[in-house]
Design an enzyme around this catalytic site. Structure first.
Site, PDB file in Angstrom:
ATOM      1  N   GLY A 115       0.855  -1.190   0.000  1.00  0.00           N
ATOM      2  CA  GLY A 115       0.000   0.000   0.000  1.00  0.00           C
ATOM      3  C   GLY A 115       0.884   1.231   0.000  1.00  0.00           C
ATOM      4  CB  ALA A 140      -0.191   4.676   6.238  1.00  0.00           C
ATOM      5  CG  HIS A 194     -18.779  13.602   6.344  1.00  0.00           C
ATOM      6  ND1 HIS A 194     -19.625  14.653   6.114  1.00  0.00           N
ATOM      7  CD2 HIS A 194     -17.608  14.153   6.750  1.00  0.00           C
ATOM      8  CE1 HIS A 194     -18.987  15.782   6.357  1.00  0.00           C
ATOM      9  NE2 HIS A 194     -17.769  15.504   6.747  1.00  0.00           N
ATOM     10  CB  SER A 247     -15.927  20.707   3.226  1.00  0.00           C
ATOM     11  OG  SER A 247     -15.365  21.334   4.333  1.00  0.00           O
ATOM     12  NE  ARG A 253     -16.549  14.646  10.390  1.00  0.00           N
ATOM     13  CZ  ARG A 253     -15.374  14.458   9.804  1.00  0.00           C
ATOM     14  NH1 ARG A 253     -14.908  13.247   9.624  1.00  0.00           N
ATOM     15  NH2 ARG A 253     -14.663  15.472   9.370  1.00  0.00           N
ATOM     16  CG  HIS A 261     -15.857  10.317   5.872  1.00  0.00           C
ATOM     17  ND1 HIS A 261     -15.411  10.683   4.618  1.00  0.00           N
ATOM     18  CD2 HIS A 261     -15.176  11.103   6.745  1.00  0.00           C
ATOM     19  CE1 HIS A 261     -14.501  11.645   4.749  1.00  0.00           C
ATOM     20  NE2 HIS A 261     -14.335  11.909   6.021  1.00  0.00           N
ATOM     21  CD  GLU A 267      -9.778   4.919   6.488  1.00  0.00           C
ATOM     22  OE1 GLU A 267      -9.259   5.856   5.844  1.00  0.00           O
ATOM     23  OE2 GLU A 267     -10.992   4.635   6.417  1.00  0.00           O
TER      24      GLU A 267
HETATM   25  C1  LIG Z   1     -13.110  12.598   1.178  1.00  0.00           C
HETATM   26  C2  LIG Z   1     -12.177  12.326   2.320  1.00  0.00           C
HETATM   27  C3  LIG Z   1     -11.650  13.371   3.045  1.00  0.00           C
HETATM   28  C4  LIG Z   1     -10.784  13.125   4.122  1.00  0.00           C
HETATM   29  N1  LIG Z   1     -10.268  14.191   4.803  1.00  0.00           N
HETATM   30  C5  LIG Z   1      -9.391  13.972   5.822  1.00  0.00           C
HETATM   31  C6  LIG Z   1      -8.796  15.072   6.520  1.00  0.00           C
HETATM   32  O1  LIG Z   1      -9.040  16.237   6.209  1.00  0.00           O
HETATM   33  N2  LIG Z   1      -7.939  14.794   7.529  1.00  0.00           N
HETATM   34  C7  LIG Z   1      -7.634  13.516   7.914  1.00  0.00           C
HETATM   35  O2  LIG Z   1      -6.850  13.346   8.851  1.00  0.00           O
HETATM   36  N3  LIG Z   1      -8.175  12.467   7.252  1.00  0.00           N
HETATM   37  C8  LIG Z   1      -9.040  12.646   6.218  1.00  0.00           C
HETATM   38  N4  LIG Z   1      -9.583  11.573   5.542  1.00  0.00           N
HETATM   39  C9  LIG Z   1      -9.141  10.209   5.886  1.00  0.00           C
HETATM   40  C10 LIG Z   1      -7.749   9.932   5.312  1.00  0.00           C
HETATM   41  O3  LIG Z   1      -7.710  10.373   3.992  1.00  0.00           O
HETATM   42  C11 LIG Z   1      -7.377   8.455   5.334  1.00  0.00           C
HETATM   43  O4  LIG Z   1      -7.643   7.891   6.560  1.00  0.00           O
HETATM   44  C12 LIG Z   1      -5.880   8.268   5.044  1.00  0.00           C
HETATM   45  O5  LIG Z   1      -5.522   8.976   3.890  1.00  0.00           O
HETATM   46  C13 LIG Z   1      -5.558   6.821   4.914  1.00  0.00           C
HETATM   47  O6  LIG Z   1      -4.235   6.669   4.443  1.00  0.00           O
HETATM   48  P1  LIG Z   1      -3.643   5.218   4.174  1.00  0.00           P
HETATM   49  O7  LIG Z   1      -2.247   5.432   3.708  1.00  0.00           O
HETATM   50  O8  LIG Z   1      -3.875   4.380   5.354  1.00  0.00           O
HETATM   51  O9  LIG Z   1      -4.534   4.603   3.014  1.00  0.00           O
HETATM   52  P2  LIG Z   1      -4.803   4.993   1.486  1.00  0.00           P
HETATM   53  O10 LIG Z   1      -4.407   6.366   1.158  1.00  0.00           O
HETATM   54  O11 LIG Z   1      -6.189   4.579   1.214  1.00  0.00           O
HETATM   55  O12 LIG Z   1      -3.799   4.068   0.675  1.00  0.00           O
HETATM   56  C14 LIG Z   1      -4.001   2.687   0.544  1.00  0.00           C
HETATM   57  C15 LIG Z   1      -2.974   2.127  -0.415  1.00  0.00           C
HETATM   58  O13 LIG Z   1      -3.089   0.713  -0.446  1.00  0.00           O
HETATM   59  C16 LIG Z   1      -3.228   0.255  -1.777  1.00  0.00           C
HETATM   60  N5  LIG Z   1      -4.017  -0.977  -1.741  1.00  0.00           N
HETATM   61  C17 LIG Z   1      -5.324  -1.157  -1.421  1.00  0.00           C
HETATM   62  N6  LIG Z   1      -5.654  -2.456  -1.501  1.00  0.00           N
HETATM   63  C18 LIG Z   1      -4.542  -3.126  -1.866  1.00  0.00           C
HETATM   64  C19 LIG Z   1      -4.233  -4.488  -2.108  1.00  0.00           C
HETATM   65  N7  LIG Z   1      -5.154  -5.435  -1.987  1.00  0.00           N
HETATM   66  N8  LIG Z   1      -2.975  -4.808  -2.479  1.00  0.00           N
HETATM   67  C20 LIG Z   1      -2.008  -3.861  -2.599  1.00  0.00           C
HETATM   68  N9  LIG Z   1      -2.242  -2.550  -2.375  1.00  0.00           N
HETATM   69  C21 LIG Z   1      -3.486  -2.184  -2.014  1.00  0.00           C
HETATM   70  C22 LIG Z   1      -3.883   1.401  -2.504  1.00  0.00           C
HETATM   71  O14 LIG Z   1      -3.676   1.313  -3.885  1.00  0.00           O
HETATM   72  C23 LIG Z   1      -3.148   2.580  -1.854  1.00  0.00           C
HETATM   73  O15 LIG Z   1      -1.884   2.738  -2.439  1.00  0.00           O
HETATM   74  C24 LIG Z   1     -10.467  11.801   4.481  1.00  0.00           C
HETATM   75  C25 LIG Z   1     -11.009  10.741   3.746  1.00  0.00           C
HETATM   76  C26 LIG Z   1     -11.859  10.997   2.679  1.00  0.00           C
HETATM   77  C27 LIG Z   1     -12.435   9.855   1.936  1.00  0.00           C
END
Ligand SMILES: Cc1cc2nc3c(=O)[nH]c(=O)nc-3n(C[C@H](O)[C@H](O)[C@H](O)COP(=O)(O)OP(=O)(O)OC[C@H]3O[C@@H](n4cnc5c(N)ncnc54)[C@H](O)[C@@H]3O)c2cc1C
Lengths: 544, 235
Positions: free
Chosen positions: A8, A12, A233, A247, A282, A339, A363
């Protein structure tokens, strides 16, 4: 340790990769698509941190308290303390690597107010905080790629982990270009695959987040935590293709929620909660909207065109573009939408799962948010978790044990071949859509035993046919082989929600509407050969 | 409405056109339309024959991830923000981006974008901004940096560019913008970047700036180019 797989590449995954590489650990970074496509780019609002020069009265202690309170006191205090104490350093680092923050007069990241927080402490980058951070992190990853310390591998989907006797030695990844499974071994594996959106079909987030990695690991013995806590949300706008987040800033600017009764507008939030009604949390607003059982609208037109264009231009553009609605003249039709997932892989303070050398961050892991997440805390947690896991891995001695994966690879390849040949009457996409229908119907904002049990029995039926799907060669192989995992995760989520016989944070049961001391702990669910076991982590095993 | 889609089963197979008849609301986007075609259990072409689901890539479905870039009625665009009502003709033709190898139907391999940026090893590393002369200029620079960092790496600027062929030597607008971002946020990198900028963009760009007309993020490449040129004069 000397090598790690990071699966991923959102905020993160990239954070941990950069941190590991900085400590000399070799990283292979896998994702099907580049980081620009990850859900992380969608985060708009900001990232929380108490910085020097904070608002008067604010403190790290206050950030900790807001986070614990928002999570209804089931997130671990030690974990949350680490998160909030680490925040300033994270912002400094993001600044250092060139993130384009919105800045104040002294050139430092500006801060805005965000829901559920007692002070203005959300750093932001205009209306695209996540995107700006992703752009900066991509460059940092690239810096280590050029040095040969990080190797990015695209078009790979997680298949399963290589686990023997409770220790993880690597992972199998499916390469969609070659159509083959590939085995990778490393000293540690970090899962950073994001939330579980696809369980619900249309959400505010990315279609790439489906929860499969967590699901498959669950089936391989990893424990999951707090699955029942799903943040809705309250204000999403439905389009043909998705539920688009409107928003919180609209309500922050005075936006009013109402429904119509004949000619009249009923401002139900204000009627029930007074003048601050539209700014309730929320989960409260989502429940109130759900209870209205009528079309609900959000009105900000009274602010006037000039102010709307100055203060919330993105919202104005989105509504006009996707629904032809001019918010300067008319209200926005809204409804709550899934959300954020507070639940996920259960991890210890060092972000290791119950399987040795297998870590989870972002996440897909459950750690800091308890029963509900504060806006702005998840980007922080994604980066912080990445750092913690990297710190742990780089400081650990290499264990010279290994795994003979040839047999596993052969066995899994045979299973994929069998899947390719399956031709029953259950199209895989049809089942995926049905799962989403079930989850939206039975695991909505307000839950009860009857609906949850019905949901479980529906999913049981889909599970019973999951090995007999008709293989669809025109969708990704991944979409075919991930189905069973996704169904298993759906069932685990429903079971966890049924198990928690109280209402807390985002989990509301109409048959148990009160918060109960008996349940003031995280739920942990495990899987053993088709059997699901849930319990409460009263001993705080995952707090150490 | 008739929809023509250029299809290709695998990266090695031949491409072919397939036509569909659809009845969808005009305020739907092309992404919605593709979803609509794919939704049914059986996918039927305009002659009533059963066919396969159409492969296309998506993630955010709201114009901020760049996954769904494709050529729609001869214009490269994001499917998730191209509305049927805005398409002039009654027939819609959809094909994959032409300057990247096709993997399956509308899914292309854009890894050359990343590979080229990696080759040049562009990164900020340490924030040492170029000092602006006054507050107004500083704000303008900040705005441009913010806009440039929103680049989706979707490849649309390369698709329309008359100078971009396959990324072997000319790297296109997204590269120029990245050069600007890095050099404006880390002065110490400037010299090296300018050399590469000239080699892989400056010397070849014919300044048609068609990239700016179609950029989904509306990035003003011309402002990045001006910023970089200004920097090179100072050196
Ligand atoms: C509209 C919206 C607005 C938001 N606004 C905020 C905010 O203002 N502040 C805040 O703190 N949070 C916010 N969030 C939440 C936040 O964006 C996420 O919690 C955070 O970005 C998660 O990051 P991540 O790196 O864990 O996952 P992600 O960014 O979802 O990345 C997941 C990665 O894993 C990969 N992946 C998925 N499945 C597989 C698989 N089976 N095999 C290999 N790779 C895979 C994907 O391709 C991607 O590269 C918001 C969320 C949304 C939807």
């Amino acid at each position: 340790m000397e090598s790690a797989l990071v699966i991923g590449s959102g905020i993160a995954g990239m954070s941990s990769a950069v941190e590991l590489a900085g400590k000399g650990v070799k990283v292979q970074l896998f994702s099907p698509f580049p980081s620009e496509r990850s859900q992380s780019v969608m985060a708009a609002g900001g990232i929380n941190a108490v910085l020097k020069g904070h608002e008067e009265g604010d403190s790290i202690a206050s950030h900790i308290e807001d986070t614990l309170k928002g999570g209804r006191y089931i997130a671990g205090e030690r974990a949350v303390r680490g998160l909030c104490e680490g925040a300033e350093d994270i912002i400094d680092h993001l600044e250092k690597i060139g993130t384009v923050f919105s800045v104040n007069e002294s050139g430092r990241p500006d801060r805005r107010a965000f829901g559920g927080q007692s002070h203005k402490r959300t750093c932001y980058c205009g209306a695209s905080t996540g995107k700006q951070i992703v752009s900066a992190l991509i460059m940092e990853v690239r810096r280590f790629e050029a040095k040969g310390i990080i190797e990015r591998k695209l078009w790979r989907f997680f298949h399963s982990a290589l686990i023997k006797d409770g220790v993880c030695y690597g992972a199998l990844l499916f390469n969609e270009i070659t159509g083959k499974l590939e085995a990778y071994c490393a000293d540690a594996v970090i899962i950073a695959t994001g939330g579980q959106n696809k369980l619900f079909g249309k959400t505010t987030g990315s279609t790439q987040c489906d929860g499969y990695a967590a699901a498959r690991l669950f089936m391989q013995g990893a424990k999951l935590k707090n699955l029942e806590f799903i943040q809705y949300h309250p204000t999403a706008m439905e389009t043909y293709q998705k539920k688009m987040l409107i928003s919180e800033a609209v309500r922050g600017e005075g936006g009013r929620l109402f429904y119509c009764e004949g000619e009249n507008r009923v401002y139900f939030m204000e009627e029930k909660y007074g003048s601050g009604g539209n700014l309730m949390t929320r989960d409260v607003i989502s429940r109130e909207i759900d209870a209205v059982k009528k079309d609900v609208f959000l009105d900000i037109s009274f602010l006037g065109r000039k102010e709307i264009e100055r203060r919330i231009p993105e919202v104005k553009d989105t509504c006009l573009k996707y629904r032809g609605i001019d918010i300067c003249n008319e209200p926005i039709p809204i409804s709550p939408a899934v959300h954020f997932f507070m639940g996920g892989l259960a991890v210890h303070l060092n972000h290791e799962t119950n399987i040795r050398n297998l870590f989870a961050i972002g996440e897909c892991a459950s750690m800091y948010h308890g029963a509900n997440r504060l806006g702005g805390n998840s980007l922080l947690a994604a980066i912080y978790g990445g750092r913690v896991a990297a710190g742990e891995i780089s400081g650990r001695r290499v264990e010279r044990e290994s795994i003979n994966y040839a047999d596993i690879l052969e066995h899994e390849n045979e299973r994929l071949d069998m899947l390719r040949q399956s031709k029953s009457s259950f199209p895989v996409n049809y089942i995926r859509d049905m799962v989403a229908d079930t989850m939206n119907r039975d695991l909505g904002i307000v839950r009860n035993r009857e609906a949850l049990e019905r949901g479980i029995s529906d999913i049981d039926y889909y599970l019973s046919v999951a090995d007999r799907i008709s293989y669809d060669s025109s969708v990704l192989m991944y979409a075919n082989y991930s189905l069973k995992g996704i169904l298993t995760l759906a069932k685990a989520t429903l079971i966890s929600a049924e198990f928690r016989k109280e209402s807390r944070g985002s989990h509301f049961r109409s048959d148990y509407p009160k918060e109960s001391k008996d349940y003031e702990a995280s739920s942990i669910i495990s899987y053993n050969d088709g059997k699901f076991d849930v319990c409460l982590d009263k001993e705080s095993v995952y707090e150490s | 409405m008739r929809v023509r889609i250029l299809r290709q089963q695998t990266s090695l197979s031949e491409s072919y056109w397939e036509n569909f008849r659809v009845d969808v609301p005009k305020d739907m986007t092309v992404a919605g339309l593709l979803d609509h075609i794919n939704f049914n259990d059986d996918i039927i072409d305009e002659n009533g024959n059963k066919t396969t689901r159409i492969g296309w890539e998506c993630s955010c479905l709201q114009g901020i991830c760049g996954a769904c870039a494709m050529v729609i009625n001869d214009i490269p665009a994001l499917a998730c923000e191209t509305f049927i009502k805005d398409l002039k003709k009654d027939e819609i033709t959809i094909r994959p981006l032409r300057k990247f190898p096709v993997i399956h139907d509308l899914i292309v391999d854009r890894s050359v974008i990343h590979e080229n940026l990696k080759k040049i090893n562009l990164y900020i590393g340490e924030y040492h901004p170029v000092k602006a002369k006054n507050l107004k200029k500083a704000e303008k620079e900040h705005r441009q940096q913010y806009d440039v960092a929103k680049c989706l790496k979707c490849g649309i600027c390369l698709e329309v560019c008359p100078n971009y062929v396959n990324g072997n030597s000319f790297f296109g607008a997204l590269f120029a913008n990245e050069c600007y971002l890095v050099s404006s946020r880390n002065e110490t990198e400037k010299k090296e970047i300018l050399k590469n900028y000239e080699k892989h963009f400056g010397n070849t760009c014919s300044k048609s700036f068609s990239c700016m007309d179609l950029c989904p993020m509306k990035i003003q490449t011309i402002a990045s180019v001006a910023g970089l040129n200004k920097n090179s004069f100072h050196n």
